[in-house]
Motif scaffolding. Structure first.
Motif, PDB file in Angstrom:
ATOM      1  N   CYS A  68     -28.671  -1.580  77.225  1.00 40.73           N
ATOM      2  CA  CYS A  68     -27.792  -2.629  76.508  1.00 40.73           C
ATOM      3  C   CYS A  68     -27.363  -2.739  75.224  1.00 40.73           C
ATOM      4  O   CYS A  68     -27.315  -2.421  73.914  1.00 40.73           O
ATOM      5  N   GLU A  93     -34.805  -1.595  75.004  1.00 37.15           N
ATOM      6  CA  GLU A  93     -34.970  -2.354  76.248  1.00 37.15           C
ATOM      7  C   GLU A  93     -36.043  -2.047  77.823  1.00 37.15           C
ATOM      8  O   GLU A  93     -36.978  -1.326  77.093  1.00 37.15           O
ATOM      9  N   ASP A 140     -26.153   2.568  92.353  1.00 35.63           N
ATOM     10  CA  ASP A 140     -26.785   2.133  90.827  1.00 35.63           C
ATOM     11  C   ASP A 140     -27.540   3.038  89.727  1.00 35.63           C
ATOM     12  O   ASP A 140     -28.048   2.575  89.144  1.00 35.63           O
ATOM     13  N   TRP A 160     -24.300  -5.746  79.391  1.00 34.99           N
ATOM     14  CA  TRP A 160     -25.233  -4.431  80.250  1.00 34.99           C
ATOM     15  C   TRP A 160     -24.513  -3.075  80.848  1.00 34.99           C
ATOM     16  O   TRP A 160     -23.747  -3.095  81.383  1.00 34.99           O
ATOM     17  N   ARG A 175     -24.019   1.030  82.244  1.00 39.28           N
ATOM     18  CA  ARG A 175     -24.735   1.838  82.378  1.00 39.28           C
ATOM     19  C   ARG A 175     -23.404   3.519  82.556  1.00 39.28           C
ATOM     20  O   ARG A 175     -22.645   3.603  82.903  1.00 39.28           O
ATOM     21  N   VAL A 187     -21.666  -2.914  83.682  1.00 35.69           N
ATOM     22  CA  VAL A 187     -22.438  -3.242  84.286  1.00 35.69           C
ATOM     23  C   VAL A 187     -21.828  -5.634  84.341  1.00 35.69           C
ATOM     24  O   VAL A 187     -21.604  -5.715  85.411  1.00 35.69           O
ATOM     25  N   TYR A 246     -29.912   2.326  81.944  1.00 33.74           N
ATOM     26  CA  TYR A 246     -29.099   1.190  81.732  1.00 33.74           C
ATOM     27  C   TYR A 246     -29.226   1.198  80.370  1.00 33.74           C
ATOM     28  O   TYR A 246     -30.042   0.991  79.339  1.00 33.74           O
ATOM     29  N   SER A 282     -19.644   6.049  81.484  1.00 35.67           N
ATOM     30  CA  SER A 282     -19.970   4.314  80.255  1.00 35.67           C
ATOM     31  C   SER A 282     -19.203   3.715  81.711  1.00 35.67           C
ATOM     32  O   SER A 282     -17.783   3.560  81.688  1.00 35.67           O
TER      33      SER A 282
END
Length: 125
Positions: A96, A5, A90, A35, A37, A47, A94, A44
């Motif tokens: 992947c 990422e 937010d 994705w 986060r 997203v 993050y 977890s």
């Protein structure tokens, strides 16, 4: 499979960031990529996710603000997350993730993913 990422950083509320995830080493043609986060002290959260033909799934908390997409460069798949109208909530690391496709809409449950990147931090002030 390696997932790397990039694109995290610090932004003011209302701003935008674009995350990228470069995937290599996979051999299957059908897959999900997503994705996720995780904020400090929280679990977890899925997203957004996408499959190889472009079907997408979004968490309600990001619908209309985040856009997941993918592209191919030199035979390598890259996953993107365009994040607009960012909010303090937010802020998180993050990640992947990737897994071979099974069936149905791209899932947003972390337990369903096999391969993970190292994460990139997003701070929203």
């Amino acid at each position: 499979v390696q997932l790397v990422e990039s694109g995290g950083g610090s932004v003011q509320a209302g701003g935008s960031l674009r995350l990228s995830c470069a995937a290599s080493g996979y051999t299957y043609s059908s897959y999900y990529m997503g994705w996720f986060r995780q904020a400090p002290g929280k679990g977890s959260e899925g997203v957004a996710a996408i499959d190889e033909v472009g079907a997408t799934t979004y968490a309600d908390s990001v619908k209309g603000r985040f856009t997941i997409s993918k592209g191919t460069t030199n035979t390598k798949q890259t996953l993107y997350l365009q994040m607009d109208s960012l909010k303090p909530e937010d802020a998180a690391t993050y990640y992947c993730a990737m897994r071979p496709l099974i069936s149905g809409a791209p899932p947003l449950t972390s337990a369903q993913y096999t391969f993970w990147g190292q994460g990139t931090q997003v701070t929203v002030s």
